[in-house]
Write a protein that holds these residues in place. Structure first.
Motif, PDB file in Angstrom:
ATOM      1  N   PHE A  61       0.820  -1.215   0.000  1.00 15.51           N
ATOM      2  CA  PHE A  61       0.000   0.000   0.000  1.00 15.51           C
ATOM      3  C   PHE A  61       0.858   1.272   0.000  1.00 15.51           C
ATOM      4  CE2 PHE A  61      -3.639  -2.694   1.283  1.00 15.51           C
ATOM      5  CZ  PHE A  61      -4.518  -2.246   0.322  1.00 15.51           C
ATOM      6  N   ALA A  62       1.992   1.238   0.686  1.00 11.33           N
ATOM      7  CA  ALA A  62       2.849   2.423   0.686  1.00 11.33           C
ATOM      8  C   ALA A  62       3.397   2.679  -0.715  1.00 11.33           C
ATOM      9  CB  ALA A  62       3.985   2.262   1.692  1.00 11.33           C
ATOM     10  N   SER A  63       3.778   1.611  -1.419  1.00  8.55           N
ATOM     11  CA  SER A  63       4.277   1.792  -2.789  1.00  8.55           C
ATOM     12  C   SER A  63       3.181   2.346  -3.681  1.00  8.55           C
ATOM     13  CB  SER A  63       4.768   0.459  -3.350  1.00  8.55           C
ATOM     14  OG  SER A  63       5.778  -0.068  -2.526  1.00  8.55           O
ATOM     15  N   LEU A  64       1.948   1.832  -3.507  1.00 15.89           N
ATOM     16  CA  LEU A  64       0.834   2.353  -4.314  1.00 15.89           C
ATOM     17  C   LEU A  64       0.545   3.809  -3.966  1.00 15.89           C
ATOM     18  CD1 LEU A  64      -1.505  -0.774  -4.129  1.00 15.89           C
ATOM     19  CD2 LEU A  64      -0.493   0.172  -6.218  1.00 15.89           C
ATOM     20  N   GLY A  65       0.628   4.143  -2.679  1.00 21.79           N
ATOM     21  CA  GLY A  65       0.375   5.524  -2.251  1.00 21.79           C
ATOM     22  C   GLY A  65       1.407   6.475  -2.826  1.00 21.79           C
ATOM     23  N   LEU A  66       2.666   6.065  -2.797  1.00 24.10           N
ATOM     24  CA  LEU A  66       3.724   6.919  -3.349  1.00 24.10           C
ATOM     25  C   LEU A  66       3.605   7.029  -4.867  1.00 24.10           C
ATOM     26  CD1 LEU A  66       6.857   5.873  -1.251  1.00 24.10           C
ATOM     27  CD2 LEU A  66       5.523   7.973  -1.076  1.00 24.10           C
ATOM     28  N   LEU A  67       3.169   5.916  -5.500  1.00 22.38           N
ATOM     29  CA  LEU A  67       2.967   5.944  -6.953  1.00 22.38           C
ATOM     30  C   LEU A  67       1.961   7.035  -7.312  1.00 22.38           C
ATOM     31  CD1 LEU A  67       3.426   4.593  -9.728  1.00 22.38           C
ATOM     32  CD2 LEU A  67       1.571   3.029  -9.192  1.00 22.38           C
ATOM     33  N   LEU A  68       0.870   7.068  -6.548  1.00 20.51           N
ATOM     34  CA  LEU A  68      -0.178   8.065  -6.771  1.00 20.51           C
ATOM     35  C   LEU A  68       0.363   9.477  -6.521  1.00 20.51           C
ATOM     36  CD1 LEU A  68      -3.183   7.711  -7.362  1.00 20.51           C
ATOM     37  CD2 LEU A  68      -3.610   7.853  -4.896  1.00 20.51           C
ATOM     38  N   ALA A  69       0.994   9.664  -5.358  1.00 21.38           N
ATOM     39  CA  ALA A  69       1.438  11.004  -4.947  1.00 21.38           C
ATOM     40  C   ALA A  69       2.550  11.530  -5.835  1.00 21.38           C
ATOM     41  CB  ALA A  69       1.905  10.970  -3.494  1.00 21.38           C
ATOM     42  N   GLY A  70       3.286  10.621  -6.457  1.00 25.22           N
ATOM     43  CA  GLY A  70       4.449  11.043  -7.239  1.00 25.22           C
ATOM     44  C   GLY A  70       4.116  11.539  -8.629  1.00 25.22           C
ATOM     45  N   VAL A  71       2.897  11.243  -9.110  1.00 23.40           N
ATOM     46  CA  VAL A  71       2.564  11.676 -10.470  1.00 23.40           C
ATOM     47  C   VAL A  71       1.413  12.675 -10.505  1.00 23.40           C
ATOM     48  CG1 VAL A  71       3.512   9.713 -11.696  1.00 23.40           C
ATOM     49  CG2 VAL A  71       1.196   9.577 -10.818  1.00 23.40           C
ATOM     50  N   LEU A  72       0.496  12.594  -9.532  1.00 22.30           N
ATOM     51  CA  LEU A  72      -0.667  13.499  -9.573  1.00 22.30           C
ATOM     52  C   LEU A  72      -0.384  14.761  -8.772  1.00 22.30           C
ATOM     53  CD1 LEU A  72      -3.674  11.062  -9.009  1.00 22.30           C
ATOM     54  CD2 LEU A  72      -2.748  11.931 -11.154  1.00 22.30           C
ATOM     55  N   ARG A  73      -1.201  15.803  -9.034  1.00 22.02           N
ATOM     56  CA  ARG A  73      -1.139  16.995  -8.207  1.00 22.02           C
ATOM     57  C   ARG A  73      -1.712  16.677  -6.833  1.00 22.02           C
ATOM     58  NH1 ARG A  73      -4.465  20.850  -9.284  1.00 22.02           N
ATOM     59  NH2 ARG A  73      -5.791  19.476 -10.499  1.00 22.02           N
ATOM     60  N   ALA A  74      -1.395  17.539  -5.846  1.00 22.32           N
ATOM     61  CA  ALA A  74      -1.787  17.254  -4.469  1.00 22.32           C
ATOM     62  C   ALA A  74      -3.302  17.084  -4.337  1.00 22.32           C
ATOM     63  CB  ALA A  74      -1.294  18.365  -3.545  1.00 22.32           C
TER      64      ALA A  74
END
Lengths: 311, 256
Positions: B162-175
């Motif tokens: 889940f942390a990898s998925l969360g970072l994947l999301l946060a790393g490409v989308l705007r806040a």
């Protein structure tokens, strides 16, 4: 050459483009250790891009960059603990308290300054428990400077240190940067405040459209503070006015157009000059609104170099 | 007045473990201080547990075992998911937005240290969550046949996935987009992802749900708490999610 003889910053032929836009265009910069250097220029001149290349955030597209003798890209991990960086915007969690943030960055360093004493020095002790998002613009600005200095760096890069500061805050900031230089550190700052560059810097690098257009000590750039007269009239000058006034004055004076109703006369501001200027006004049929006598400033120098104001 | 500041240069980074510890403590404090994060980390799992137990008693639902025994492992899985995925994604999204990551990028803290600090903060917050939820469940009569290795591996691998998925999301989308998507995915997984209720209760969709990271984490926690077993199949599913998401994150994450 021993290691410490190397300049703090050495930039040669730096060129950076974003798409079609040339942000930095063959820029050279050399900053000696233990000095304060000001990189002065209008918004969009390429100041921040140059700084961020020195800080290792951006790879130089052309040219070389050495900071403390190191390559900011390939030797970044070695360089970072030795420099302090003040970013132009943001840099703190919105919910973090001012002193908490300062303590945190201090904890990442081996021999940090005492966060409490540094906060007090910058007038931050009163808002030490205030979350970052509730700090005033000036408080955020001073906190960002504190974050850059708390690790006791050899070299600090400060991007627009006094943007949004009131006069008292600006004075505190300047005093701290002077003390830092006295203690042996080097400081590179960007600014578009002439006064800041004149009052603070040992060397000023004037940049415009990505190039250095002039450099020297503030005294050199202002020709040792040559006197000036700023003439403002009530309606626009007739065409050819600068040339005709220059001829009327003769001698070593120089006339620059500021805008359609004001001219800058650089040269001896004595009674002869003043008499000549007012009789010239009479023959041209323009009415002086004000005659301001002063010293030639960096602002005047910038105006002469670019034909444009700084802000 | 305090003593005059000695501004003479004396640069250097703190030893890496000290930096990581400082970063972990800072991030954990900020997470526990933030109202919305706390809502997702503690209030929702507690409400789901208490509400679920009360509803099951009132409606006399047949969950195959006592309501608290049936629901607690899934609620623990939900707590892990909420912090590792939703809280981490939102916090990281706003760190990018406010240039916190950029600021720390010019400090002595290396990227590895930043990552380890985040993991440390996650584990600390999860510890608080697990203690609160487990204590509440025990008070409500939870009697697990707990396999500690099974539960521990589920928490660790579930956090990694889940942390990898969360970072994947946060790393490409705007806040803002990260905030919206992280909350939406959390709600969808909470209701349809077999995290609180067993995959078997989802009928034909159950087979798919068990392969979701939420379902795999829920099943692994239930196996550990109901049967005292290690659910190797579900743990493998979590590991695959973790590796795939971590590789994608490493390729796509933008630090500024």
């Amino acid at each position: 050459m021993s290691l410490s003889d190397e300049p703090a910053v050495l930039v040669e032929g730096l060129r950076m483009t974003y798409g079609d836009v040339v942000a930095v265009d063959g820029l050279d910069l050399r900053v000696e250790r233990g000095t304060i250097a000001a990189v002065l220029g209008p918004n969009g001149a390429g100041k921040t891009t140059t700084l961020e290349t020195c800080e290792g955030y951006r790879a130089p597209q052309h040219g070389t960059v050495r900071v403390l003798g190191l390559d900011p890209q390939r030797q970044r991990r070695e360089l970072l603990p030795r420099i302090g960086v003040m970013l132009q915007d943001g840099g703190a969690w919105s919910g973090v308290r001012a002193l908490e943030m300062l303590r945190h960055v201090a904890a990442l360093h081996a021999h940090p300054l005492d966060p409490g004493a540094l906060a007090e020095r910058l007038g931050l002790h009163e808002c030490g428990r205030t979350p970052y998002r509730r700090l005033s613009g000036g408080q955020q600005q001073r906190l960002k400077l504190a974050l850059a200095l708390v690790g006791r760096p050899e070299l600090v890069f400060v991007d627009e240190p006094s943007a949004g500061l009131d006069p008292a805050g600006r004075r505190t900031t300047w005093e701290l940067l002077r003390d830092l230089r006295a203690a042996g550190a080097t400081c590179v700052l960007t600014t578009h405040y002439m006064e800041e560059a004149e009052r603070l810097a040992d060397h000023v690098h004037v940049i415009d459209r990505g190039r250095v257009i002039a450099r020297g000590t503030p005294a050199e750039l202002t020709h040792g503070g040559t006197s000036t007269i700023r003439l403002v009239v009530t309606k626009p000058f007739p065409p050819g006015s600068p040339v005709s006034l220059q001829q009327a004055l003769g001698g070593p004076t120089d006339v620059t157009t500021i805008n359609e109703v004001s001219l800058l006369i650089t040269g001896p501001a004595d009674s002869t000059t003043l008499a000549t200027v007012s009789s010239w006004c009479a023959t041209q049929g323009v009415l002086p609104e004000s005659l301001h006598l002063g010293q030639r400033t960096l602002e005047d120098a910038f105006l002469e170099l670019t034909g444009r104001g700084l802000t | 007045m305090s003593a005059p500041l000695d501004l003479s240069p004396r640069p250097g980074g703190a030893p890496l473990p000290r930096q990581v510890l400082a970063q972990a403590r800072m991030e954990a404090r900020l997470m526990l201080r933030n109202g919305e994060q706390l809502l997702i980390a503690l209030v929702i799992p507690v409400l789901v547990l208490v509400g679920g137990v009360l509803a099951a008693q009132r409606l006399d639902l047949d969950l195959g075992r006592s309501p608290v025994d049936a629901l607690t492992p899934g609620v623990l899985a939900l707590a892990v998911m909420s912090t590792a995925f939703t809280s981490l994604a939102i916090a990281t999204g706003f760190e990018r937005r406010y240039h916190v990551i950029k600021r720390l990028g010019s400090s002595p803290l290396p990227r590895l240290g930043l990552l380890l600090g985040k993991v440390g903060a996650l584990l600390a917050v999860q510890l608080v969550q697990l203690v609160v939820v487990a204590a509440l469940a025990l008070a409500l009569g939870w009697r697990p046949a707990l396999s500690l290795p099974g539960a521990g591996l589920a928490v660790v691998l579930g956090t990694a996935a889940f942390a990898s998925l969360g970072l994947l999301l946060a790393g490409v989308l705007r806040a803002e987009a990260t905030l919206a998507v992280a909350n939406l995915v959390y709600l969808l997984l909470l209701t349809g992802g077999a995290v609180v209720l067993p995959a078997a209760q989802y009928g034909g969709f159950g087979g798919v749900a068990a392969l979701l990271p939420s379902g795999a984490l829920g099943e692994a926690m239930r196996a550990a708490a109901w049967d005292g077993a290690v659910a190797w199949g579900s743990l493998l599913v979590l590991a695959v999610w973790a590796v795939v998401a971590a590789v994608l994150t490493a390729r796509t994450f933008r630090w500024d």
